[in-house]
Design an enzyme around this catalytic site. Structure first.
Site, PDB file in Angstrom:
ATOM      1  N   THR A 175     -95.531 -67.056 -20.655  1.00 30.40           N
ATOM      2  CA  THR A 175     -96.018 -68.361 -20.125  1.00 30.40           C
ATOM      3  C   THR A 175     -97.275 -68.893 -20.508  1.00 30.40           C
ATOM      4  O   THR A 175     -97.418 -70.369 -20.673  1.00 30.40           O
ATOM      5  CB  THR A 175     -95.728 -68.315 -18.501  1.00 30.40           C
ATOM      6  OG1 THR A 175     -94.626 -67.668 -18.154  1.00 30.40           O
ATOM      7  CG2 THR A 175     -96.231 -69.368 -17.964  1.00 30.40           C
ATOM      8  N   LEU A 484     -90.899 -62.070 -15.481  1.00 34.10           N
ATOM      9  CA  LEU A 484     -91.886 -61.462 -15.988  1.00 34.10           C
ATOM     10  C   LEU A 484     -92.675 -62.250 -16.731  1.00 34.10           C
ATOM     11  O   LEU A 484     -93.486 -61.864 -17.633  1.00 34.10           O
ATOM     12  CB  LEU A 484     -91.414 -60.011 -16.933  1.00 34.10           C
ATOM     13  CG  LEU A 484     -90.274 -59.620 -16.466  1.00 34.10           C
ATOM     14  CD1 LEU A 484     -89.777 -58.407 -17.530  1.00 34.10           C
ATOM     15  CD2 LEU A 484     -90.607 -58.487 -15.103  1.00 34.10           C
ATOM     16  N   CYS A 485     -93.072 -63.429 -16.344  1.00 31.20           N
ATOM     17  CA  CYS A 485     -93.503 -64.480 -16.667  1.00 31.20           C
ATOM     18  C   CYS A 485     -93.427 -64.794 -18.398  1.00 31.20           C
ATOM     19  O   CYS A 485     -94.196 -64.966 -19.202  1.00 31.20           O
ATOM     20  CB  CYS A 485     -95.181 -64.199 -16.802  1.00 31.20           C
ATOM     21  SG  CYS A 485     -95.913 -64.347 -15.208  1.00 31.20           S
ATOM     22  N   ASN A 486     -92.033 -64.658 -18.668  1.00 27.42           N
ATOM     23  CA  ASN A 486     -91.646 -64.753 -19.820  1.00 27.42           C
ATOM     24  C   ASN A 486     -90.292 -65.450 -19.828  1.00 27.42           C
ATOM     25  O   ASN A 486     -89.150 -64.985 -19.938  1.00 27.42           O
ATOM     26  CB  ASN A 486     -91.304 -63.598 -20.771  1.00 27.42           C
ATOM     27  CG  ASN A 486     -91.289 -63.836 -22.269  1.00 27.42           C
ATOM     28  OD1 ASN A 486     -90.712 -64.819 -22.883  1.00 27.42           O
ATOM     29  ND2 ASN A 486     -91.859 -62.871 -23.212  1.00 27.42           N
TER      30      ASN A 486
END
Length: 917
Positions: A175, A484-486
């Site tokens: 992110t 997972l911030c992706n």
């Protein structure tokens, strides 16, 4: 387990067990598999860092004293140690200390010269200013202040030329990389997104670039920073930036580092002829693709945690790093490595203490420091934390022999775990796990320390990641779930289209929540990631959890696919020769296996999920036959004065505004306002409350010790100094601090520092209506979701029967009733008929049913001991679906007087869906 899988257990080149024993004794009984988020600090690193601080006298580096000089020397030495770690020199890279990789990326995004080599000047030609650096500055000649006059500038009126850059990024990025789009677009840059497969297609086929050279030197770039426009004037070149991750933090897939050189030589020029994301057809790029100078951001935060990065071979322009991912401590400290060819493309408008040579407060005039890191390190550095970076690098070097050894070990762990999970089959032959990516090429050059997957039922439907997380906690496994911030990798591997993403958001799913399935499809996945102190015991614990909790029928291990995958390095492949098909396809009788956990874990075997269970609300298994089924009756009334502590069983009790009077009117919080529950601290079940109505006291006891507090705050005691705050299910709560004496008692018996007992003061609004969402407008205590929790003994007995039939554990009905922490316990009728109830009448009181209760790992806590066991969670998951609904929420209808009492003698009546049909 199949022999072919056991042979994947390749020993590391260092003594992991010694490392664990000497430096990670606190891991005993725990299995930490979340190193991609943050690895663990070692005892020896902390001791070395502490000793250095204890033996040093360090001051603010901005001062001129001897202690300041000492701090400066240490910071400089650590800067050099970082360059050594990445095999580069101060002549090629500068090190800017940041709070982490995210701030490093933010610096690049906000200060990169997106407008190319654009120049502006004043009417007198005294000041050189670009839009990227509008702060007027005195010119420097050979590092010295020139005699040029200084005057204030009107920026826009004197701009000669406007050249917009471009930002290209890989879709499968953190992110923090996606966040770079904002500053890029705001500065007029064209923005492009490419999947990794598209990048492979564009970059892998590129061999040479006859029209361009690798501009790794500033002087070469400066000589060719402009071209002739058609009108004969010189046209400035665009600055183009490409960002990608060396290792995907979602899948662990590594991207080729050779891309760096190829992009810098112009391999992505053809991409710029496409339509940018941020411009429509009416605003196609005005600049051609051959007028670009390319720079590369290599997001190395995940990669450098377990892999060596040789910056003498690979020369990205910007390299963000987070140190806590490499050695755990300190957090909040990272760096941005900047190659010398990119030093001049980072402009700056803000300055802080220490980052300027001279500043005039009366005019907008400043002279920045000429050294890049001095210019960008605003304010005082974390000079007491920075020495720990050297201690951390030294520690992992001493323990492991270097990053190459770590890289090979974590890869071996991940490959063994991945191949084992992928070989698991349900009794009907269906796969147990869907791994991401589905067909990865497992080679140490292409795959890292991460295994990402979803668990499947035998019918191919998904198990929500929240359920996996709940079971993992019972096995003391620490992992991560979600996207997972992706978001790019998550959307790619889980096949989440743009339309699906919007649908999931409208259904209530947001980043970081537990809403794991929408219409049966996953919103995220399960990720495990290994660190240098992990062993195969950690991997086997994860595999044991999956086998015991999620495999339906006898486990089948099908490792036949491994031989045809180019996944084993040559020196290991000879182990596989001569393997028979019987070794590759093995049926495991799990009644012969058991899980050896710590003393707080009860052994359970042969758990499985029923294939026909869905996550939709369950229908009543047997419609209640009022003529033959036993009549409903209220058998127990239980209140829990202190949230997550033991309950009090009564025969008759008063109804309060928020439910049973005094029910969950107190809770235990930390000094920062964090609410403690049995989910994290099971021994809270050993705190036994009692209510002394005569003396107006709430008494708490724990293993023979006791303390008392008033039921009602004393007159004048509720003042600002006695107020404390906490959070319950997202609601910010203000309450009365019951005093330091009871706080100290709780801290001692629970062995947690700085605890407080907080009594409710303000009202909370209910969260549920009869549909399980919205609100009926009722008031809540510190209970999570509803005023009353109701369970049905007929359902308890059915669950108990299911547990007993599988031989998983020995429980009594009363033990099981106590696990579900109900306020009202009913008996009679048919199992699970409460799923269809609409209203509940107890004597004169009427309650609105608000849906089923989603269960968490708290039902595994044994109230009498504070220990955990895996039942009834395993059987609940098997029989009640991923959300493990058991019992129902209810709220008293507001028209009923709150002065009423409720008694076990109350008559019970219900209305249900069946009654309305």
């Amino acid at each position: 387990m199949a022999a072919v899988l056991e042979k994947l257990k390749i020993p590391p080149n260092y003594d992991v067990e010694r490392v664990i024993k000497e430096d990670f004794d606190r891991l005993k009984g725990h299995y930490y598999l979340d190193h991609a988020a943050a690895t663990l600090y070692s005892d020896s690193q902390i001791q070395a860092a502490s000793a250095e601080l204890q033996n040093s006298l360090l001051g603010n580096p901005h001062s001129r004293s001897s202690v300041s000089d000492a701090a400066t020397r240490i910071v400089d030495s650590v800067r050099q140690r970082i360059l050594d770690h990445f095999n580069t020199t101060v002549d090629e890279y500068d090190v800017i200390f940041t709070s982490g990789a995210t701030q490093a990326l933010k610096i690049v995004a906000e200060h990169f010269n997106w407008h190319g080599s654009e120049e502006t000047c004043t009417e007198n030609g005294d000041i050189n200013i670009s839009k990227n650096n509008p702060e007027p500055t005195i010119q420097l000649e050979n590092g010295h202040v020139s005699n040029s006059s200084v005057q204030e500038e009107v920026f826009d009126s004197h701009r000669k030329e406007k050249t917009h850059g471009a930002f290209v990024y890989a879709m499968e990025n953190h992110t923090s990389v996606l966040g770079m789009r904002g500053p890029a677009a705001a500065n007029g840059a064209d923005v492009y997104c490419l999947q990794t497969e598209q990048l492979h297609h564009v970059l892998d086929k590129c061999k040479t670039f006859p029209s361009k050279t690798n501009l790794n030197h500033t002087d070469a770039r400066e000589k060719d920073n402009s071209v002739r426009a058609p009108n004969g004037n010189r046209k400035k070149k665009r600055h183009c930036l490409f960002a990608y991750s060396a290792q995907c933090n979602f899948s662990g897939v590594k991207s080729p580092l050779v891309w760096i050189d190829k992009v810098q030589k112009g391999a992505l020029d053809p991409v710029l002829k496409r339509q940018p994301l941020n411009k429509n057809n009416a605003h196609l790029p005005e600049n051609t693709a051959d007028d670009c100078i390319w720079y590369v951001v290599l997001d190395a935060a995940g990669f450098t945690a377990t892999c060596p990065l040789d910056l003498s071979q690979w020369k990205p322009d910007f390299v963000p790093v987070s140190f806590y991912k490499i050695f755990g401590y300190p957090t909040g400290l990272g760096c941005l490595l900047v190659h010398q060819r990119a030093w001049t493309v980072l402009g700056k408008t803000y300055f802080g203490g220490g980052s300027v040579l001279m500043i005039d407060s009366r005019r907008i005039v400043a002279v920045p420091r000429p050294v890049l890191h001095d210019k960008f390190e605003d304010g005082t550095l974390a000079f007491l934390n920075i020495p720990a970076v050297r201690n951390g690098l030294d520690t992992i070097e001493n323990h492991t022999g270097g990053m190459k050894n770590i890289q090979q070990h974590v890869f071996n762990l991940a490959r063994y775990t991945h191949h084992s999970l992928r070989s698991f089959r349900h009794g009907n032959g269906a796969p147990v796990v869907e791994a991401y990516p589905k067909d990865a090429n497992w080679d140490v050059r292409t795959q890292g320390s991460i295994v990402n997957f979803s668990i499947l039922k035998s019918d191919g439907t998904y198990v929500g990641y929240s359920q996996v997380e709940k079971f993992a906690s019972l096995y003391n496994i620490h992992l991560r779930t979600g996207c997972l911030c992706n978001p790019g990798a998550c959307q790619k591997y889980l096949d989440i289209s743009e339309e699906t993403l919007i649908q999931q958001f409208k259904a209530g799913h947001v980043c970081g929540d537990a809403h794991d399935l929408v219409e049966g499809l996953p919103t995220g996945s399960v990720r495990i990631s290994f660190g240098y102190m992990n062993s195969y015991k950690d991997a086997d614990q994860l595999l044991q959890m999956v086998k015991e909790c999620f495999v339906e029928g006898n486990l089948i291990i099908d490792s036949s696919w491994i031989e045809v995958q180019p996944c084993l390095v040559e020196k290991e492949s000879h182990h596989m020769r001569g393997q028979t098909e019987s070794e590759k396809l093995e049926i495991v009788n799990r009644n012969e296996e058991h899980f050896d956990g710590d003393e707080s874990t009860v052994r359970t075997m042969n758990g499985y999920l029923d294939s026909d269970v869905t996550n939709t609300p369950l229908q009543v298994e047997n419609e209640r036959n009022v003529t033959s089924a036993p009549p409903l009756k209220l058998t127990n009334i239980i209140l829990y004065p202190v949230k997550s502590c033991s309950g009090i069983s009564v025969r008759e009790w008063s109804i309060g505004e928020e439910g049973l009077k005094y029910d969950r009117q107190w809770m235990i919080v930390t000094n920062s306002g964090t609410t403690l529950t049995q989910k994290r601290l099971p021994i809270m079940s050993l705190i036994k409350p009692s209510i002394d109505m005569i003396n107006g006291l709430l008494k708490l006891s724990f293993k023979g010790e006791s303390i008392a507090v008033p039921l009602e705050p004393q007159d004048g005691s509720t003042r600002d100094a006695s107020l404390c705050r906490g959070v319950v299910c997202g609601d910010r709560i203000r309450g009365h601090d019951c005093g330091p004496e009871v706080g100290a008692w709780l801290s001692r018996v629970l062995q947690q520092p700085d605890l407080k007992l907080m009594q409710q003061l303000n009202k909370r609004t209910g969260k549920l209506d009869s549909k399980g969402n919205g609100s009926l407008g009722e008031s809540l205590s510190f209970a999570n979701e509803s005023q009353y929790l109701v369970i049905h003994r007929a359902s308890v007995r059915k669950l108990l029967q299911d547990i007993s039939e599988k031989g998983l554990a020995k429980l009594t009905e009363e033990e099981l009733v106590s696990r579900f922490r109900a306020n009202l316990v009913l008996d009679g009728g048919e199992p699970y008929e409460e799923d269809s109830w609409e209203e509940l009448l107890l004597g004169k009181l009427r309650f609105k049913v608000q849906g089923g209760c989603n269960r968490c790992q708290m039902v595994g806590v044994i109230p009498e001991t504070g220990e955990r066991m895996k039942e009834p969670m395993i059987t609940l998951a098997a029989t009640r679906g991923s959300y493990m609904k058991f019992g129902i929420h209810a709220a008293a209808v507001s028209s009923v007087s709150i002065d009423e009492t409720i008694s076990v003698r109350s008559k019970v009546r219900v209305t249900s869906n069946a009654d309305l049909m």
